[in-house]
Design a protein around this motif. Sequence first.
Motif, short mmCIF file in Angstrom:
data_model
loop_
_atom_site.label_atom_id
_atom_site.label_comp_id
_atom_site.label_asym_id
_atom_site.label_seq_id
_atom_site.Cartn_x
_atom_site.Cartn_y
_atom_site.Cartn_z
N SER A 308 12.40 -2.75 9.05
CA SER A 308 13.20 -3.40 7.58
C SER A 308 14.31 -1.93 8.81
N SER A 310 17.30 0.27 10.21
CA SER A 310 18.60 -0.44 11.01
C SER A 310 18.69 -0.11 12.20
N LYS A 313 15.67 -2.95 16.32
CA LYS A 313 16.35 -3.81 17.11
C LYS A 313 14.89 -4.91 16.91
N HIS A 327 19.49 -0.08 18.53
CA HIS A 327 20.36 0.36 18.28
C HIS A 327 20.89 0.94 19.20
N ASP A 377 14.42 7.58 10.57
CA ASP A 377 15.12 7.25 9.47
C ASP A 377 16.28 7.64 9.04
N THR A 380 18.86 6.28 11.41
CA THR A 380 19.69 5.13 10.52
C THR A 380 20.95 6.08 9.61
N THR A 383 23.31 7.69 11.75
CA THR A 383 24.52 6.09 11.80
C THR A 383 25.77 6.06 11.25
N ILE A 384 24.79 5.50 9.18
CA ILE A 384 25.21 5.16 8.56
C ILE A 384 26.71 6.11 7.70
#
Length: 387
Positions: A308, A310, A313, A327, A377, A380, A383-384
């Motif tokens: 799950s 982000s 992929k 990604h 994680d 992720t 990236t956020i």
Amino acid sequence: MSLFPTYKRFPLTIVSGSGTTVIDNKGKEYLDFVSGIGVCNLGHRPPHVQKALEEQLHNVWHVSNLYQIPIQNEAAELLTSTTNLDYVFFCNSGAEANEAAIKLARKHTFKEKILTFKQSFHGRTFATMSASGQEKVHQGFGTLLPTFEYLPYNDTKAVQDVQDDQVAAIMVEVIQGEGGVIQGNKEFMEAIEQKCRELGALFIIDEVQTGIGRTGKAFAYQHFGLDPDIITSAKGLGSGFPVGAMIGKEKLAETFSAGTHGSTFGGNPLASAAIKATLEVIFKPDFLQSVMEKGYFFQELLNEKIGSLSVVKEIRGHGLMTGIAIHTEALPVIDELRDHHLLAVPAGPFVVRLLPPLNVSYQEMKRAVEILAEVLDQITDKTINSD
């Protein structure tokens, strides 16, 4: 350094290994989920194989293939006993096994054209490089052999539409390893077999990375009930000893008669001892069943813990051959995993590939997924925060 710079090496020097664990020259321990890129299928220094090699070292290391080598025949019988095939040619690598398959197909059919697939990888000799459907493998070497054509992978219609009586063989990987851990579907594989029969061509399956138990079967094609004329094997075949094999049907034996092909070192006593001892362990039904069960466990755990995120992929693969498509570029992730004491390799620019030993423990798989989850994680979150 006096070596050609043909490898973009990671900053890691492994000095010892046992099972799934390796130790570098600074004393750091790592979980090895590379296994020499699917080579050490029984982990590092498996006791049964080491014992067989040590015993052979005290007898004879090398004799010419002009002489009888009983242990070579014993290794060949183990290979053919798990397949629908009958004869083995031993060599030293996957590329050499595929070279032998290409030569045999052309000589047997009196045709020259061989169909392979885009993003395939079959080796780095001139013929196997030409057979590989990857532009990056071809770059800089001028005009390739003109007798190879590439079809789109997993495109059943493209295979069905082939109408060419000059095709000697169609060669395919059941799972494209270097191409990104892309699995062929059943309809596509069956269409290739049917087209080979229709054209009078040989059906060749490259099992260099997928074979020797990697997917929970002796060879990956067996998941689909296929009937190839030739399969090629290497990597996990000798537990780290440099070996390769081309395995073919009885009808092909006369084509590869004395003097048509050969290998100085292929299947010598040391190589044959490594092959025989490796297969004696991996080809046991209980062992293969355990690989299947571990593969299901590993895939489910990966989907549960990182599926799950982000940055992820897709998680794909079969048995203990896994690709995590992401990604972002894979190499920085692999560097970070190594800093967390987990070894992985890329399969193309955006796929993290995991190839643990087939006798990996459940605890080791859990630890590997914990490290993956922690690293991915963090990516992720970065990236956020950057958006």
